[in-house]
Design a protein around this motif. Structure first.
Motif, PDB file in Angstrom:
ATOM      1  N   LEU A   1      42.321  32.626  39.443  1.00 21.26           N
ATOM      2  CA  LEU A   1      41.924  33.159  38.146  1.00 21.26           C
ATOM      3  C   LEU A   1      41.034  34.384  38.266  1.00 21.26           C
ATOM      4  N   VAL A   2      40.396  34.516  39.420  1.00 18.80           N
ATOM      5  CA  VAL A   2      39.362  35.540  39.521  1.00 18.80           C
ATOM      6  C   VAL A   2      39.864  36.764  40.288  1.00 18.80           C
ATOM      7  N   ARG A   3      39.065  37.801  40.172  1.00 15.25           N
ATOM      8  CA  ARG A   3      39.404  39.028  40.867  1.00 15.25           C
ATOM      9  C   ARG A   3      38.810  38.992  42.269  1.00 15.25           C
TER      10      ARG A   3
ATOM     11  N   GLU B   1      36.939  40.839  44.518  1.00 12.95           N
ATOM     12  CA  GLU B   1      36.159  42.074  44.488  1.00 12.95           C
ATOM     13  C   GLU B   1      35.992  42.700  45.863  1.00 12.95           C
ATOM     14  N   GLU B   2      36.033  41.863  46.888  1.00 11.19           N
ATOM     15  CA  GLU B   2      35.993  42.411  48.241  1.00 11.19           C
ATOM     16  C   GLU B   2      37.198  43.320  48.477  1.00 11.19           C
TER      17      GLU B   2
ATOM     18  N   ARG C   1      43.827  39.923  43.077  1.00  9.54           N
ATOM     19  CA  ARG C   1      43.634  38.694  42.341  1.00  9.54           C
ATOM     20  C   ARG C   1      43.691  37.501  43.293  1.00  9.54           C
TER      21      ARG C   1
ATOM     22  N   TYR D   1      45.564  44.981  39.027  1.00  8.38           N
ATOM     23  CA  TYR D   1      44.502  43.967  39.046  1.00  8.38           C
ATOM     24  C   TYR D   1      45.050  42.544  38.969  1.00  8.38           C
ATOM     25  N   TYR D   2      46.271  42.415  38.453  1.00 18.08           N
ATOM     26  CA  TYR D   2      46.783  41.093  38.097  1.00 18.08           C
ATOM     27  C   TYR D   2      47.472  40.391  39.255  1.00 18.08           C
TER      28      TYR D   2
END
Lengths: 504, 380
Positions: free
Chosen positions: A372-374, A376-377, A369, A363-364
């Motif tokens: 700062l955000v993930r 999601e797509e 990533r 995830y990182y």
């Protein structure tokens, strides 16, 4: 007197949400027989047994015990009617003696005080008449697993069980212990006990059962005798199609050394030595199998090699570089993938949906990533790909991981671990509790990784799995490596003896 | 499902994700809604027994809380610190931590904001206001770090340590307000700090008199908290540590650091709440003025289902009851304590549900069905 100890007629059990766990199930247990109930996970075996044991009330159908229609409302009811259950996970108090465990819930009293000596006497008589040796004074936690299982059986007999339900009894045993259990089962049936033997291991069914009932998707697909049946016949009945039981694989071509383990010693939670001073290496393009009965240090070894646990001493070298202790991320960064032993404890976050689970250990960094955000797509895309490529049966990427069956949960984990470039794969009990179809699939993927040049460490308590997949085998006993051999030189008997600690 | 064009499929996916969450959304709001209704009914019965007319009482309560611009402003002012402390508790909950210490973090925030407010003069409001807010938030964050570090390095459970730290905070601030920082105004015998300068007072919004700026800041913080939890990688780490610390360790997350950081952010939210209260309502630090704001955060967080956006309606509800209480006393002759009773019943009903679910989850996670020593937020 009826010729049947137990009959189940037209049982239907529905669960809230419309799942039909048992559909019009008929099942008849002849007196003095061993009746195997065979089926994949989720086929409805456990539901049926829970109905018989009074834990579930069926919507339709009847239960007949010894030729008489009866109602079983709760387990006490079942026990009173002579039905005894030996669960897969033993229901014993480890610090109690055998006698204390056996009398628990059916205590002998004398003027309000426990009468342990008459309980011991009764246990000795039972041991003698059924040829089931147990020492009533032994403390349960000091006993080997096979003996603890025997205590469970005596516990049922102590309550005058005439019908014994054994739920996956061989899952925790070595092959030799399993053979001992089969002898015990035979002895019991000769003395009038009838046994329902729940399993998904085909070989055992053919070895011990008098009658076989196969369940699939909540229905009985057939009842047969083992004569003239082969393992693949039964597997086809279980799964509903032809299944490859033996994994097909080419000769391995081991290349450069990927992993070196030197003098590794590991402690468990209680500070006891779980892994003692072991050394081995693992090459690219080979599958190294570690065989052993559960609880001989394999769990701790796998945890150290994957960074979850820090070793007490010793070194782990990957690609010629010493690996820092207890740092899973370093290992992931260096091409490690890990299919953990316990998919609920380590492999998945059950309340998360599949999308969040797929991102669990990468995830990182990109693609998951973005600043700062993930992203999601990207996570959703990866999840959709895994669902497709690994044939995960689910209502969609947003379904909660806890709603998937064990086999599909495992496919999500395997899919996650195999969908990034890796050079070192640790798989620990990769097919525990899975159905034949999923086992076949996961085995094929592991071989594919090997053929791509990945170094694979396979830890398994299933000898079939080790013998079918591994190119080279190490045997672990009491935290030590007691033997090493190429798969060509290994067989079940030899490994079984080594796993039990005897010098072969 | 066929995807004729990508924009369609995107909408479908969003709809899918929403659809799959409808039961989840309902299950999360059903308990608080039912709890509030039951509590109001029990409150009505108590009012009847004590000889009051519940309809008149509730009518007066409603009018006092929402009847005019002044009432609405009162409600929002009462709700503001509750949003902050509710957010603090809810945020920690996401990492599996039960921060009982929001009270201590909040009063330290309130005190430090007042020190900056009266201690520094001659700077414009545009600097002074945020400076004091930041100082208060920092004080709360540092005070929150202590139980986080104790948890990580010594294993001391945060429920115990935060309760004790609340007493320490209470007594230290009492001492300071009654000693070194006591308002030196001649004739003052009250334990309180001097009044903060006007430049540190949170100003009113132009034209919208009923809307306190502090409330806007609180809602902003709720949005930021939500974004942090659900959109960022840090939030993902925090939630994973809360849901399954073993899986977090497997995935290479630094569980210890995440626990400390969570407590720091939780303390920051509480401390900011204290600062907003000082700079928006009280204008100084005075022991006794912030009593229970932190503890009420536990009610708010539970009632809001530990969701940042759930905290706002929960705080508004309790804020409205607080704001209307005096009107109710005046008009219907009902003691304001009835509000505390209703709030307590709400908390009881909501918490009982939470506790039961929590226990179920703990047991499932422990796997062996027995976890005698684990309490809330235990994640080892």
């Amino acid at each position: 007197m009826s010729e049947f100890a137990l009959e189940v007629k037209n049982i239907t059990k529905r669960f809230p949400g419309g799942v039909i766990a048992n559909k019009d199930v008929n099942f008849a247990l002849r007196k003095g027989e061993i009746h195997a109930l065979l089926g994949e996970n989720g086929a409805g075996k456990s539901t049926l047994m829970n109905v018989i044991y009074g834990l579930y009330a069926p919507e339709e159908g009847e239960i007949w015990v010894d030729g008489q229609k009866t109602e079983i409302d709760n387990p006490n009811d079942a026990i009173r009617k002579g039905i005894g259950m030996v669960h897969q996970h033993f229901m014993l108090v480890p610090v109690f003696t055998v006698a204390e465990n056996i009398m628990l819930g059916a205590e002998e009293l004398q003027g309000g005080r426990l009468d342990i000596s008459s309980a011991r006497k009764k246990i000795r008589e039972l041991s003698r008449s059924y040829n089931l040796e147990v020492d009533p004074r032994a403390i349960v936690e000091d006993l080997p697993v096979g003996m603890q299982q025997r205590v469970e059986i005596v516990k049922a007999l102590y309550r005058d069980a005439k019908i014994l339900v054994l739920d996956e009894p061989t899952a925790v045993l070595t092959p030799q212990e399993a053979d001992d259990l089969f002898i015990v089962m035979r002895e019991l049936t000769e003395r009038g006990v009838s046994i329902i033997f729940i399993t998904h291991k085909l070989r055992e069914v053919l070895a011990v059962a008098d009658t076989i009932t196969v369940m699939r998707r909540g229905e009985v697909v057939g009842t047969t005798s083992p004569e003239g049946k082969s393992e693949s016949d039964l597997a086809a009945m279980m799964v509903g199609r032809e299944v490859l039981l033996r994994v097909e694989k080419e000769e391995a071509h081991p290349a450069q050394t990927v992993l070196e383990v030197k003098d590794l010693t590991v402690h468990d939670e209680r500070g006891l030595t779980a892994v003692k001073n072991i050394s081995f290496d693992l090459k690219a393009g080979e599958i190294l199998g570690i065989a052993g009965v559960q609880g001989n240090g394999q769990t701790e070894l796998a945890e150290v090699l994957t960074g979850i646990r820090a070793p007490e001493s010793g070194t782990i070298i990957i690609d010629g570089q010493k690996v820092p202790a207890g740092n899973p991320r370093y290992l992931f960064e260096h091409g490690m993938a890990h299919v953990p032993e316990d998919r609920h404890k380590h492999g998945l976050v059950l309340p998360y949906d599949l999308v969040e689970n797929v991102a669990l250990n990468t995830y990182y960094k990109p693609p998951f990533r973005k600043g700062l955000v993930r992203d999601e797509e990207a996570m959703l895309e990866a999840t959709t790909d895994i669902i497709e490529a690994f044939d995960v049966r689910t209502s969609g990427p947003f379904s909660q991981a806890s709603n998937l069956s064990g086999g599909n949960q495992q496919k999500v984990i395997v899919g996650r671990e195999l969908s990034r470039p890796i050079q070192f794969l640790v798989v620990n009990q990769p097919t525990r509790g899975l159905d034949v179809g999923s086992i076949e699939f996961i085995h094929r993927r592991i071989i594919e990784e090997r053929d791509k040049g990945v170094a694979v460490l396979l830890i398994s308590a299933e000898l079939d799995e080790i013998l079918g997949l591994a190119d080279r085998i190490l045997v672990m006993f009491h935290g030590e490596l007691v033997a090493e051999m190429p798969v060509a030189k290994a067989n079940k008997e030899k490994l079984g003896l080594l796993m039990a600690g005897s010098e072969a | 499902m066929a995807d004729p064009n990508p924009s369609d499929s995107r909408i479908l996916r969003i709809w899918d994700s929403f659809k799959s969450r409808i039961p989840e959304i309902w299950s999360s709001i059903s308990v608080p809604v039912v709890a509030v209704i039951i509590s109001l009914l029990i409150g009505a019965i108590i009012l009847l027994i004590s000889g009051s007319n519940p309809l008149r009482a509730y009518g007066a309560l409603l009018e006092g809380a929402l009847g005019d611009a002044g009432g609405i402003r009162r409600t929002l002012e009462k709700a503001t610190p509750l949003i902050f402390s509710g957010l603090a508790v809810a945020f920690a909950f996401k990492a599996g931590l039960f921060n009982i210490g929001a009270q201590g973090q909040l009063i330290f925030g309130a005190l430090v904001a007042s020190i900056v407010g009266f201690g520094i003069s001659g700077i414009p409001a545009i600097i002074h206001v945020p400076l004091a807010l930041i100082a208060g938030a920092t004080a709360g964050a540092l005070y929150g770090a202590i139980p986080g570090a104790l948890r990580t390095f010594t294993g001391a459970h945060e429920v115990i340590t935060t309760i004790m730290l609340n007493y320490i905070a209470l007594n230290i601030t009492d001492y300071l307000a009654n000693g070194p920082l006591k308002d030196p105004t001649p004739g003052n015998i009250v334990a309180r700090t001097p009044k903060i300068f006007d430049s540190a007072v949170i100003p009113d919004l132009p034209f919208i008199e009923w809307l306190p700026l502090g409330f806007v800041v609180a809602c902003l913080m709720a949005s930021i908290t939500w974004w942090l939890l659900w959109r960022t990688t840090l939030g993902y780490e925090i939630r994973t540590v809360g849901q399954n610390p073993n899986a977090a360790r497997y995935a290479g997350m630094r569980v210890a650091q995440t626990v400390i950081l969570t407590m720091v952010i939780s303390g920051l939210l509480a401390g900011l709440g204290g600062a907003v209260e000082t700079q928006g309502i009280v204008y100084r630090f005075q022991p006794g003025f912030n009593v229970n704001l932190g503890f009420d955060g536990i009610t708010i967080a539970l009632l809001g289902k530990t969701s940042p956006f759930g905290v706002i309606p929960a705080a508004l509800l309790v804020g409205a009851m607080r704001a209307g209480a005096s009107q109710m006393q005046f008009r219907a002759d009902v003691a304001t304590e009835i509000i505390d009773v209703i709030q307590a019943i709400i908390l009881f009903l909501v918490a009982a549900d939470m506790i039961i679910r929590w226990i179920i989850r703990q047991r499932a996670a422990a796997g062996d069905g027995i976890s005698l020593s684990s309490g809330w937020g235990s994640n080892s």
